[in-house]
Design an enzyme around this catalytic site. Structure first.
Site, mmCIF file in Angstrom:
data_model
loop_
_atom_site.group_PDB
_atom_site.id
_atom_site.type_symbol
_atom_site.label_atom_id
_atom_site.label_comp_id
_atom_site.label_asym_id
_atom_site.label_seq_id
_atom_site.Cartn_x
_atom_site.Cartn_y
_atom_site.Cartn_z
ATOM 1 N N GLN A 198 -7.753 -0.816 11.725
ATOM 2 C CA GLN A 198 -8.411 -2.130 11.737
ATOM 3 C C GLN A 198 -9.050 -2.339 13.112
ATOM 4 O O GLN A 198 -8.427 -2.094 14.135
ATOM 5 C CB GLN A 198 -7.399 -3.255 11.465
ATOM 6 C CG GLN A 198 -6.769 -3.199 10.093
ATOM 7 C CD GLN A 198 -7.708 -3.646 8.974
ATOM 8 O OE1 GLN A 198 -8.907 -3.815 9.171
ATOM 9 N NE2 GLN A 198 -7.156 -3.807 7.788
ATOM 10 N N LYS A 248 -11.693 -4.745 -6.479
ATOM 11 C CA LYS A 248 -13.098 -4.702 -5.991
ATOM 12 C C LYS A 248 -14.042 -4.178 -7.074
ATOM 13 O O LYS A 248 -14.780 -3.210 -6.877
ATOM 14 C CB LYS A 248 -13.197 -3.853 -4.724
ATOM 15 C CG LYS A 248 -12.401 -4.426 -3.549
ATOM 16 C CD LYS A 248 -12.708 -3.716 -2.261
ATOM 17 C CE LYS A 248 -11.959 -4.291 -1.070
ATOM 18 N NZ LYS A 248 -10.505 -4.040 -1.089
ATOM 19 N N ARG A 291 -3.066 -8.959 12.520
ATOM 20 C CA ARG A 291 -2.022 -8.241 13.253
ATOM 21 C C ARG A 291 -1.218 -9.205 14.109
ATOM 22 O O ARG A 291 -1.798 -9.916 14.937
ATOM 23 C CB ARG A 291 -2.647 -7.179 14.184
ATOM 24 C CG ARG A 291 -3.217 -5.977 13.457
ATOM 25 C CD ARG A 291 -2.105 -5.130 12.862
ATOM 26 N NE ARG A 291 -2.595 -3.994 12.091
ATOM 27 C CZ ARG A 291 -2.871 -4.027 10.787
ATOM 28 N NH1 ARG A 291 -2.724 -5.130 10.083
ATOM 29 N NH2 ARG A 291 -3.276 -2.934 10.165
ATOM 30 N N THR A 335 -15.416 -4.696 5.488
ATOM 31 C CA THR A 335 -15.271 -4.781 6.952
ATOM 32 C C THR A 335 -15.331 -3.404 7.613
ATOM 33 O O THR A 335 -15.474 -3.314 8.823
ATOM 34 C CB THR A 335 -13.948 -5.467 7.338
ATOM 35 O OG1 THR A 335 -12.900 -4.865 6.586
ATOM 36 C CG2 THR A 335 -13.983 -6.945 7.055
ATOM 37 N N ASP A 371 0.828 -1.209 0.000
ATOM 38 C CA ASP A 371 0.000 0.000 0.000
ATOM 39 C C ASP A 371 0.862 1.258 0.000
ATOM 40 O O ASP A 371 0.742 2.112 0.880
ATOM 41 C CB ASP A 371 -0.953 -0.023 1.205
ATOM 42 C CG ASP A 371 -2.047 -1.067 1.039
ATOM 43 O OD1 ASP A 371 -2.455 -1.322 -0.106
ATOM 44 O OD2 ASP A 371 -2.483 -1.627 2.055
ATOM 45 N N ASP A 402 -19.955 -3.561 -11.571
ATOM 46 C CA ASP A 402 -20.568 -2.839 -12.694
ATOM 47 C C ASP A 402 -21.568 -3.786 -13.343
ATOM 48 O O ASP A 402 -21.821 -4.886 -12.815
ATOM 49 C CB ASP A 402 -19.467 -2.408 -13.699
ATOM 50 C CG ASP A 402 -19.864 -1.144 -14.469
ATOM 51 O OD1 ASP A 402 -21.050 -1.022 -14.846
ATOM 52 O OD2 ASP A 402 -18.993 -0.280 -14.690
ATOM 53 N N ILE A 403 -22.118 -3.375 -14.479
ATOM 54 C CA ILE A 403 -22.989 -4.300 -15.205
ATOM 55 C C ILE A 403 -22.122 -5.469 -15.680
ATOM 56 O O ILE A 403 -20.899 -5.340 -15.839
ATOM 57 C CB ILE A 403 -23.710 -3.633 -16.398
ATOM 58 C CG1 ILE A 403 -22.698 -3.117 -17.435
ATOM 59 C CG2 ILE A 403 -24.612 -2.506 -15.919
ATOM 60 C CD1 ILE A 403 -23.355 -2.708 -18.746
ATOM 61 N N ARG A 438 0.491 -2.695 6.794
ATOM 62 C CA ARG A 438 1.331 -1.775 7.571
ATOM 63 C C ARG A 438 2.343 -2.430 8.503
ATOM 64 O O ARG A 438 3.477 -1.933 8.595
ATOM 65 C CB ARG A 438 0.431 -0.781 8.333
ATOM 66 C CG ARG A 438 -0.136 0.281 7.397
ATOM 67 C CD ARG A 438 -1.337 0.978 7.981
ATOM 68 N NE ARG A 438 -2.508 0.103 7.987
ATOM 69 C CZ ARG A 438 -3.722 0.490 8.334
ATOM 70 N NH1 ARG A 438 -3.940 1.728 8.719
ATOM 71 N NH2 ARG A 438 -4.725 -0.354 8.284
ATOM 72 N N LYS A 468 -0.045 -8.040 -2.647
ATOM 73 C CA LYS A 468 -1.337 -7.458 -3.020
ATOM 74 C C LYS A 468 -1.128 -6.024 -3.494
ATOM 75 O O LYS A 468 -0.464 -5.235 -2.817
ATOM 76 C CB LYS A 468 -2.296 -7.462 -1.833
ATOM 77 C CG LYS A 468 -3.668 -6.874 -2.163
ATOM 78 C CD LYS A 468 -4.649 -7.077 -1.031
ATOM 79 C CE LYS A 468 -4.728 -5.917 -0.086
ATOM 80 N NZ LYS A 468 -5.346 -4.703 -0.651
ATOM 81 N N ASP A 527 -6.200 -6.158 -6.095
ATOM 82 C CA ASP A 527 -7.389 -5.869 -5.275
ATOM 83 C C ASP A 527 -8.138 -4.694 -5.885
ATOM 84 O O ASP A 527 -7.929 -3.548 -5.505
ATOM 85 C CB ASP A 527 -6.923 -5.549 -3.843
ATOM 86 C CG ASP A 527 -8.073 -5.479 -2.861
ATOM 87 O OD1 ASP A 527 -9.198 -5.887 -3.224
ATOM 88 O OD2 ASP A 527 -7.848 -5.019 -1.724
HETATM 89 O O1 C5P Z 1 -2.170 -2.284 6.667
HETATM 90 P P1 C5P Z 1 -3.167 -3.384 6.801
HETATM 91 O O2 C5P Z 1 -2.581 -4.700 7.248
HETATM 92 O O3 C5P Z 1 -4.369 -2.976 7.629
HETATM 93 O O4 C5P Z 1 -3.668 -3.600 5.297
HETATM 94 C C1 C5P Z 1 -4.708 -4.484 4.965
HETATM 95 C C2 C5P Z 1 -4.932 -4.456 3.486
HETATM 96 O O5 C5P Z 1 -6.111 -5.205 3.201
HETATM 97 C C3 C5P Z 1 -5.170 -3.066 2.917
HETATM 98 O O6 C5P Z 1 -4.670 -3.075 1.587
HETATM 99 C C4 C5P Z 1 -6.671 -2.935 2.909
HETATM 100 O O7 C5P Z 1 -7.135 -2.085 1.891
HETATM 101 C C5 C5P Z 1 -7.097 -4.364 2.605
HETATM 102 N N1 C5P Z 1 -8.434 -4.716 3.036
HETATM 103 C C6 C5P Z 1 -8.870 -4.616 4.347
HETATM 104 N N2 C5P Z 1 -10.136 -4.964 4.673
HETATM 105 C C7 C5P Z 1 -10.970 -5.388 3.743
HETATM 106 C C8 C5P Z 1 -10.557 -5.515 2.422
HETATM 107 C C9 C5P Z 1 -9.260 -5.160 2.096
HETATM 108 O O8 C5P Z 1 -8.111 -4.238 5.218
HETATM 109 N N3 C5P Z 1 -12.196 -5.751 4.074
#
Ligand code: C5P
Length: 229
Positions: free
Chosen positions: A188, A63, A179, A116, A11, A66-67, A209, A33, A61
């Site tokens: 999160q 997401k 984590r 989430t 990211d 659309d049609i 992160r 990712k 990723d």
């Molecule tokens: O930094 P962190 O470990 O929180 O990153 C989680 C990754 O997963 C980020 O790229 C975030 O956009 C993605 N993600 C998420 N929750 C979701 C879908 C994707 O945290 N429901």
């Protein structure tokens, strides 16, 4: 030793920073990712380079929603990049179209059930039917699987419930919100440790992160791998 159960979210804003990070991490991580935040920063080019030049697996990723015809066309184009996972929203018409677009390739289509970051009040604002959120997640996962999704994205709290669905047999569960013990949560809220997420039925965990913000990203990734081994 690398272990593709760990997917590291790159990211960072652009492909130059992403490549630098992947090179610093080196052989410890084999699956990355790349998300929408890097779309305008060369994300697709980086995905291609990490796959073709560095032999990494890639989870794009995007997401998509659309049609059907547009989703199918978008996925057909992306599938040419020889990537591994692609996310679409888990609505059945979107999943079916994505699977059509990916036909004949190895690209796996993962459905997003309910983001989430949304709570019941957000779902009410979107006119999503009443009921407890976990029930909606389970039903949306089952429908995505029935529509042909190869897997779903789920919070670690939802992994065990989804794994228990008969429709989930042979399907992938990929969990962000992971984590290592003692790591900063950031934004999160519903987290689990890497080992717990895998024990609850996840096939892959996504960690961002705690790895890319670490002073030594390779060591941070190695510590997670040691924890899950
Ligand atoms: O930094 P962190 O470990 O929180 O990153 C989680 C990754 O997963 C980020 O790229 C975030 O956009 C993605 N993600 C998420 N929750 C979701 C879908 C994707 O945290 N429901």
């Amino acid at each position: 030793m690398s272990d593709d159960r760990l997917i590291v979210a790159l990211d960072v804003p652009n492909a130059v920073a992403g490549l630098d990070l992947a090179e610093r991490i080196g052989s410890a991580v084999s699956f990355y990712k790349i998300g929408l935040g890097m779309l305008t920063g060369g994300g697709l080019a980086l995905a291609n380079e990490l796959k073709q030049e560095h032999g990494k697996r890639i989870f794009l990723d995007m997401k998509l929603f659309d049609i059907g015809a547009t989703v199918e066309a978008a996925v057909r184009g992306l599938a040419q990049f020889d990537l591994d996972f692609l996310t679409v929203h888990g609505d059945p018409h979107v999943v079916r179209a994505a699977k059509e677009g990916a036909a004949g390739t190895d690209l796996k289509i993962l459905g997003v059930t309910i983001l989430t970051s949304l709570d019941r009040a957000d779902l009410d604002a979107c006119l999503i039917q009443p009921g407890p959120l976990p029930n909606l997640v389970a039903t949306r996962a089952a429908r995505a699987f029935e529509a042909g999704a190869d897997g779903v994205i789920a919070s670690p709290q939802e992994a065990a419930m989804i794994r228990a669905l008969p429709e989930a047999e042979g399907k992938l569960i990929v969990t962000p919100g992971v984590r290592p013990a003692g790591a900063e949560l950031g934004d999160q809220k519903r987290v689990a440790t890497p080992a717990q997420a895998l024990a609850d039925g996840a096939d892959h965990i996504v960690v961002g992160r705690p790895v890319w913000q670490a002073e030594d990203p390779a060591a941070a990734a190695q510590a997670i791998l040691a924890e899950i081994r």
